[in-house]
Design a protein around this motif. Structure first.
Motif, PDB file in Angstrom:
ATOM      1  N   ARG A  20      -6.676 -19.680  -1.200  1.00 43.88           N
ATOM      2  CA  ARG A  20      -5.892 -18.496  -1.385  1.00 43.88           C
ATOM      3  C   ARG A  20      -4.359 -18.755  -2.063  1.00 43.88           C
ATOM      4  N   HIS A  21      -3.872 -20.309  -2.046  1.00 47.86           N
ATOM      5  CA  HIS A  21      -2.857 -20.519  -2.679  1.00 47.86           C
ATOM      6  C   HIS A  21      -3.070 -20.741  -4.061  1.00 47.86           C
ATOM      7  N   ALA A  22      -4.081 -21.397  -4.427  1.00 48.69           N
ATOM      8  CA  ALA A  22      -4.541 -21.709  -5.906  1.00 48.69           C
ATOM      9  C   ALA A  22      -4.899 -20.364  -6.867  1.00 48.69           C
ATOM     10  N   ARG A  23      -5.509 -19.364  -6.255  1.00 48.98           N
ATOM     11  CA  ARG A  23      -5.668 -18.064  -6.851  1.00 48.98           C
ATOM     12  C   ARG A  23      -4.728 -17.411  -7.536  1.00 48.98           C
ATOM     13  N   LYS A  24      -3.311 -17.680  -6.875  1.00 52.61           N
ATOM     14  CA  LYS A  24      -2.091 -16.834  -7.108  1.00 52.61           C
ATOM     15  C   LYS A  24      -1.413 -17.668  -8.864  1.00 52.61           C
ATOM     16  N   HIS A  25      -2.301 -18.665  -8.952  1.00 53.15           N
ATOM     17  CA  HIS A  25      -1.569 -19.196 -10.109  1.00 53.15           C
ATOM     18  C   HIS A  25      -2.382 -18.737 -11.500  1.00 53.15           C
ATOM     19  N   LYS A  58       1.181 -28.973   0.319  1.00 52.10           N
ATOM     20  CA  LYS A  58       1.087 -29.156   1.519  1.00 52.10           C
ATOM     21  C   LYS A  58      -0.250 -28.731   2.289  1.00 52.10           C
ATOM     22  N   VAL A  59      -1.006 -27.877   1.637  1.00 49.63           N
ATOM     23  CA  VAL A  59      -2.257 -27.620   2.225  1.00 49.63           C
ATOM     24  C   VAL A  59      -3.350 -28.840   1.503  1.00 49.63           C
ATOM     25  N   ALA A  60      -3.379 -29.045   0.318  1.00 46.72           N
ATOM     26  CA  ALA A  60      -4.170 -29.594  -0.305  1.00 46.72           C
ATOM     27  C   ALA A  60      -4.245 -31.406  -0.304  1.00 46.72           C
ATOM     28  N   SER A  61      -3.171 -31.709   0.344  1.00 45.36           N
ATOM     29  CA  SER A  61      -2.999 -33.185   0.639  1.00 45.36           C
ATOM     30  C   SER A  61      -3.996 -33.784   1.704  1.00 45.36           C
ATOM     31  N   ASP A  81       1.480 -38.324  -3.027  1.00 44.74           N
ATOM     32  CA  ASP A  81       2.622 -37.950  -1.685  1.00 44.74           C
ATOM     33  C   ASP A  81       3.633 -38.119  -2.179  1.00 44.74           C
ATOM     34  N   LEU A  82       4.002 -39.405  -2.580  1.00 41.50           N
ATOM     35  CA  LEU A  82       5.445 -39.740  -2.781  1.00 41.50           C
ATOM     36  C   LEU A  82       5.966 -39.034  -3.978  1.00 41.50           C
ATOM     37  N   ILE A  83       5.148 -38.862  -5.030  1.00 38.03           N
ATOM     38  CA  ILE A  83       5.611 -38.109  -6.013  1.00 38.03           C
ATOM     39  C   ILE A  83       6.126 -36.668  -5.624  1.00 38.03           C
ATOM     40  N   VAL A  84       5.515 -36.146  -5.133  1.00 42.24           N
ATOM     41  CA  VAL A  84       5.611 -34.645  -4.274  1.00 42.24           C
ATOM     42  C   VAL A  84       6.881 -34.517  -3.399  1.00 42.24           C
ATOM     43  N   GLU A  85       6.953 -35.684  -2.691  1.00 39.82           N
ATOM     44  CA  GLU A  85       8.205 -35.474  -1.698  1.00 39.82           C
ATOM     45  C   GLU A  85       9.472 -35.742  -2.667  1.00 39.82           C
ATOM     46  N   CYS A  86       9.380 -36.896  -3.861  1.00 38.09           N
ATOM     47  CA  CYS A  86      10.473 -36.941  -4.626  1.00 38.09           C
ATOM     48  C   CYS A  86      10.743 -35.520  -5.398  1.00 38.09           C
ATOM     49  N   LEU A  87       9.663 -34.564  -5.744  1.00 36.98           N
ATOM     50  CA  LEU A  87       9.986 -33.547  -6.374  1.00 36.98           C
ATOM     51  C   LEU A  87      10.777 -32.739  -5.442  1.00 36.98           C
ATOM     52  N   ARG A  88      10.236 -32.571  -4.166  1.00 35.28           N
ATOM     53  CA  ARG A  88      10.748 -31.422  -3.191  1.00 35.28           C
ATOM     54  C   ARG A  88      12.266 -31.705  -3.040  1.00 35.28           C
ATOM     55  N   GLN A  89      12.824 -33.186  -2.919  1.00 35.90           N
ATOM     56  CA  GLN A  89      13.976 -33.557  -2.942  1.00 35.90           C
ATOM     57  C   GLN A  89      14.923 -33.105  -4.152  1.00 35.90           C
ATOM     58  N   CYS A  90      14.297 -33.324  -5.240  1.00 38.49           N
ATOM     59  CA  CYS A  90      14.873 -32.998  -6.662  1.00 38.49           C
ATOM     60  C   CYS A  90      14.906 -31.536  -6.650  1.00 38.49           C
ATOM     61  N   LEU A  91      14.113 -30.635  -6.226  1.00 38.46           N
ATOM     62  CA  LEU A  91      14.163 -29.304  -6.398  1.00 38.46           C
ATOM     63  C   LEU A  91      15.316 -28.587  -5.134  1.00 38.46           C
ATOM     64  N   LYS A  92      15.448 -29.213  -4.128  1.00 39.93           N
ATOM     65  CA  LYS A  92      16.502 -28.820  -3.140  1.00 39.93           C
ATOM     66  C   LYS A  92      17.568 -29.257  -3.620  1.00 39.93           C
ATOM     67  N   VAL A 540      13.953 -16.017   2.572  1.00 35.68           N
ATOM     68  CA  VAL A 540      12.740 -16.296   3.469  1.00 35.68           C
ATOM     69  C   VAL A 540      13.094 -18.098   3.814  1.00 35.68           C
ATOM     70  N   PRO A 541      12.710 -18.425   5.005  1.00 42.00           N
ATOM     71  CA  PRO A 541      13.094 -19.692   5.352  1.00 42.00           C
ATOM     72  C   PRO A 541      12.797 -20.927   4.168  1.00 42.00           C
ATOM     73  N   SER A 542      14.084 -21.417   4.511  1.00 48.10           N
ATOM     74  CA  SER A 542      14.229 -22.771   3.411  1.00 48.10           C
ATOM     75  C   SER A 542      13.623 -23.893   3.844  1.00 48.10           C
ATOM     76  N   VAL A 543      13.355 -24.097   4.960  1.00 47.32           N
ATOM     77  CA  VAL A 543      12.640 -25.125   5.684  1.00 47.32           C
ATOM     78  C   VAL A 543      11.429 -25.040   6.221  1.00 47.32           C
ATOM     79  N   ASP A 544      10.225 -25.862   5.692  1.00 49.61           N
ATOM     80  CA  ASP A 544       8.833 -25.662   6.110  1.00 49.61           C
ATOM     81  C   ASP A 544       8.776 -26.580   7.558  1.00 49.61           C
ATOM     82  N   GLU A 545       7.495 -26.400   8.104  1.00 49.89           N
ATOM     83  CA  GLU A 545       7.234 -27.179   9.320  1.00 49.89           C
ATOM     84  C   GLU A 545       7.197 -28.686   9.189  1.00 49.89           C
ATOM     85  N   ARG A 546       6.796 -28.938   8.002  1.00 45.59           N
ATOM     86  CA  ARG A 546       6.692 -30.690   7.698  1.00 45.59           C
ATOM     87  C   ARG A 546       7.956 -31.144   7.925  1.00 45.59           C
ATOM     88  N   GLU A 547       8.859 -30.518   7.065  1.00 46.94           N
ATOM     89  CA  GLU A 547      10.449 -31.275   7.102  1.00 46.94           C
ATOM     90  C   GLU A 547      10.901 -30.949   8.512  1.00 46.94           C
TER      91      GLU A 547
END
Length: 550
Positions: A20-25, A58-61, A81-92, A540-547
């Motif tokens: 469902r997520h991937a087909r949006k791209h 978040k889903v694929a990991s 995982d480490l790369i995506v976490e760094c990207l999240r902080q960079c984007l925020k 929309v909410p800026s914080v997801d459940e994982r954070e």
């Protein structure tokens, strides 16, 4: 670098979520990999692709049948995982250079000095501070009998790649290795310290072994820190020293020199407490009742009743750490307690101390604590403390570890205990140096969570107090619809709804909007339920459940 995510076809719930997520791209297509039928998306380094990458991961990991490819090379899930976490902080981050500027570039200053720094916070490969240890591109090469240094570019590139792999950032989509290679090979082939005034020979036991920059060049510090508070402090201190040196005096040269040094060391006119112009009380903080109680117990009680604390023979806390998702009111809590107890308030943004100029950051910290003790009772507030007090094992330069050690020493060395309190905020508790979290430093750790239903209702009422609300607007229903929203999200939601109502009152044709707002139009403005419904679609909410679970 192109990141491809391939997931094998199955009938699991996890596969359906990824699908469902991937087909949006736009790059979503059916493709087999290693003989396994499935689907694939390809993502670049555009902001839209980076956001999409963080969302789908978040889903694929957690899917074992998911394969990550970086330019066709498989990447382990834990590394990614480490790369995506760094990207999240960079984007925020409001300033992406704190984490990563997303570019590889060279610094060419007006004096002709060439700086080399790949665009990643984990790759420090040049000197931006005097006597700072670490990798230097001009340490790789050989010197001939005439003292000419020949740069070994292959060794430089190999070392940069090794550092990137060790720090798990080699496969980051923001790091373009073609640009890194171009930058390395644009470095000079040779350096002649006799002809180039930017360089001097590096000698050992009377023998020329290499070259190094003149201190006057590297002392300027990093170009992207020139506007920081530390950079301003250095400029002011240097200007004062120059003025005092050029001023005629009747005193002896020795007395003049001592006076100049003392004056340049004086930071009373640079480090000043913050004057909070907006009156903030505990009533202005929506919800957070338990957090307010703990903060008042840790900070307000010792500052307001020091005699009682002394009579009881207890040791008040030195520091309070507020942690939790961004936008939940940590900074507002600190401002409220400072105004309630009428304490001198020193506010510091964490990144302001990240200057690689040798010794300047540590010196500023010492002066800050000295000022706080001088003007006690006082509160030192560090916002985003993780910007400089992170785990020393992650430090990429000597000055970063030294700054953390200096901060620990100052936390231990309060002379007026109970009358100076350090309050710090972070949304990255996991990267703070462990020594900070032991008793005697940050004695209190208060987690600021996402607001519950009753808290959200209170926050909504605070932000809509002065709004001309339609009588049909139900605050309680809005509170139920904003599950997962932070206090900052709710504030943005209310502001958006109000703007929608104003836009409707002025009319759809913006070219016909009046030059000035008359009372007739103002009286017709009403914020309706439909305005909030439309605002909910955009905010929309800026914080997801994982954070939130961190």
């Amino acid at each position: 670098m192109v990141i491809s995510i391939h997931f094998t076809t199955s009938f699991s719930k996890n596969f359906l979520n990824i699908y469902r997520h991937a087909r949006k791209h736009s790059t979503f297509r059916k493709k087999s990999y290693n003989g396994r039928a499935g689907y694939q998306v390809e993502l670049g380094k555009s902001p839209e692709d980076l956001v999409f990458l963080c969302e789908i991961w978040k889903v694929a990991s957690s899917d074992r049948n998911c394969t990550i490819l970086a330019d066709g090379e498989e990447v382990r899930a834990d590394t990614f995982d480490l790369i995506v976490e760094c990207l999240r902080q960079c984007l925020k981050s409001s300033d992406r250079s704190i984490y990563c500027d997303g570019q590889t570039r060279d610094y060419r200053e007006h004096d002709g000095a060439i700086y080399f720094r790949p665009g990643c916070r984990f790759l420090v490969f040049d000197d931006f501070a005097v006597n700072d240890s670490g990798q230097r591109w001009y340490r790789f090469g050989t010197v001939d009998s005439e003292g000419i240094f020949y740069v070994d570019k292959s060794a430089i590139l190999s070392t940069v790649e090794q550092m990137a792999r060790q720090n798990k950032c080699y496969y980051c989509p923001l790091l373009e290795w073609k640009d890194v290679e171009r930058q390395v090979f644009s470095l000079p082939d040779t350096i002649d310290a006799e002809q180039d005034s930017n360089w001097i020979h590096l000698t050992r036991e009377g023998r020329i072994v290499g070259v190094t920059r003149k201190p006057s060049v590297s002392a300027r510090g990093r170009a992207d820190m020139d506007t920081s508070v530390t950079g301003q402090y250095a400029d002011v201190a240097r200007r004062k020293a120059d003025e005092a040196r050029n001023r005629p005096s009747e005193r002896s040269g020795q007395e003049e020199s001592a006076a100049t040094l003392a004056k340049s060391e004086n930071l009373d006119d640079i480090i000043e407490p913050v004057k909070l112009t907006k009156k903030t009380s505990y009533q202005d903080v929506g919800g957070l009742k338990e957090e307010i109680r703990l903060l008042r117990e840790a900070v307000e009680l010792p500052l307001r009743y020091p005699e009682l604390v002394q009579d009881l023979g207890i040791k008040p806390p030195k520091g309070v750490l507020l942690y939790g998702p961004p936008g939940c009111g940590k900074t507002l809590l600190a401002q409220a307690v400072a105004q309630e107890v009428e304490a001198t308030f020193f506010s510091v943004k964490g990144p302001e101390f990240l200057s690689p100029m040798h010794g300047q950051s540590e010196k500023r910290l010492r002066q800050l604590f000295a000022q706080a003790e001088k003007k006690a009772p006082s509160i030192i507030f560090f916002d985003e403390i993780d910007a400089f007090a992170f785990d020393r094992s992650r430090a990429t330069a000597t000055f970063e570890a030294t700054l953390v050690a200096q901060f620990l020493s100052l936390m231990d060395g309060f002379d007026r205990r109970g009358q100076v309190v350090v309050i710090a905020t972070t949304n990255r508790l996991d990267i703070l140096d462990r020594a900070l979290l032991r008793p005697g430093r940050f004695d209190y750790r208060i987690r600021v969570r996402l607001p519950e239903l009753a808290d959200r209702e209170q926050i909504l009422r605070l932000h809509t107090t002065k709004m001309p609300l339609d009588e049909h607007v139900q605050i309680q229903e809005l509170a139920e619809k904003t599950s997962g929203y932070t206090g900052a999200d709710i504030a943005a939601l209310c502001a958006k709804a109000a703007l929608i109502a104003v836009s409707r009152a002025l009319g759809q044709d913006m070219n016909r909007w009046p030059a000035a707002l008359d009372k007739d139009i103002s009286s017709r403005i009403r914020v309706t339920t439909a305005d909030f419904t439309e605002a909910l679609q955009q905010v929309v909410p800026s914080v997801d459940e994982r954070e939130e679970s961190l």
